[in-house]
Design an enzyme around this catalytic site. Sequence first.
Site, mmCIF file in Angstrom:
data_model
loop_
_atom_site.group_PDB
_atom_site.id
_atom_site.type_symbol
_atom_site.label_atom_id
_atom_site.label_comp_id
_atom_site.label_asym_id
_atom_site.label_seq_id
_atom_site.Cartn_x
_atom_site.Cartn_y
_atom_site.Cartn_z
ATOM 1 C CG PHE A 29 -1.750 -1.208 1.410
ATOM 2 C CD1 PHE A 29 -2.830 -1.514 0.601
ATOM 3 C CD2 PHE A 29 -1.395 -2.114 2.404
ATOM 4 C CE1 PHE A 29 -3.553 -2.676 0.787
ATOM 5 C CE2 PHE A 29 -2.112 -3.288 2.606
ATOM 6 C CZ PHE A 29 -3.198 -3.563 1.787
ATOM 7 C CB SER A 30 4.407 1.941 0.131
ATOM 8 O OG SER A 30 4.983 1.058 -0.816
ATOM 9 N N GLY A 31 2.436 2.500 -2.679
ATOM 10 C CA GLY A 31 2.436 3.163 -3.987
ATOM 11 C C GLY A 31 3.644 2.830 -4.857
ATOM 12 C CB THR A 33 2.549 -0.925 -8.594
ATOM 13 O OG1 THR A 33 3.036 -2.130 -7.990
ATOM 14 C CG2 THR A 33 2.152 -1.230 -10.026
ATOM 15 C CG ASP A 98 5.203 -4.318 -10.026
ATOM 16 O OD1 ASP A 98 5.772 -3.775 -9.054
ATOM 17 O OD2 ASP A 98 3.964 -4.355 -10.152
ATOM 18 C CD GLU A 99 4.042 -7.580 -6.521
ATOM 19 O OE1 GLU A 99 4.732 -7.821 -5.507
ATOM 20 O OE2 GLU A 99 2.903 -7.079 -6.466
ATOM 21 C CB CYS A 155 0.463 3.748 10.689
ATOM 22 S SG CYS A 155 0.027 2.667 12.076
ATOM 23 C CB CYS A 187 4.161 3.512 12.168
ATOM 24 S SG CYS A 187 3.517 3.416 13.848
ATOM 25 C CB CYS A 190 1.105 0.601 15.150
ATOM 26 S SG CYS A 190 0.561 2.235 15.709
#
Length: 195
Positions: A29-31, A33, A98-99, A155, A187, A190
């Site tokens: 989910f960090s962008g 791609t 990618d990946e 997070c 993060c 957490c």
Amino acid sequence: MNSEHHFFENNSADAQRVGSIEVICGSMFSGKTEELIRRLRRAQFARQTVEIFKPSLDTRYAEESIVSHDQNEIPCSPVENSGNILLMSADIDVVGIDEAQFFDDGLPAVCNQLANQGVRVIVAGLDMDYRGKPFGPMPALCSIADDVTKVHAICVECGRLAMYSHRLVKNEKLVLLGEKEEYQPLCRHCYNLKK
Ligand code: ZN
């Protein structure tokens, strides 16, 4: 030699291409791609030939394309191993991967060889697995890269920048595909509370 002459030489049509390795790493989910696609689209606008590869085990979405979360799409070739990338990259200006974390340990040498041949190689991948351990060939790729960009998610617990991909389901298998249901970005603070 004056600088004007030097400038002209570097921009002549038959000037030798200078290759490089760029790594885009981060959690889920960090962008990653999206950033890979952004760079590849800009290369396409500059009329450079672009070829994108991903490991053939990453079959979450369509086989022949990488699909990012905002539905941008670029044609892509799934390959069995890193050696296939070398075989399929003849006469390509910009190679996207990618990946990359799912590739074999031969990937860094393949990227080096392509870059030394003048190819711009852009690699995106998870830098850590769900246990917070360096993932596959990613640490080696970061070491040999010309440039490394670490991107972050947010997070879900506290809103700080997240760099861990916390797995919500109990499964010890390292390669677990599929996203939103099985993982959440956390993060450091957490993530350590959930371990
Ligand atoms: Zn947090």
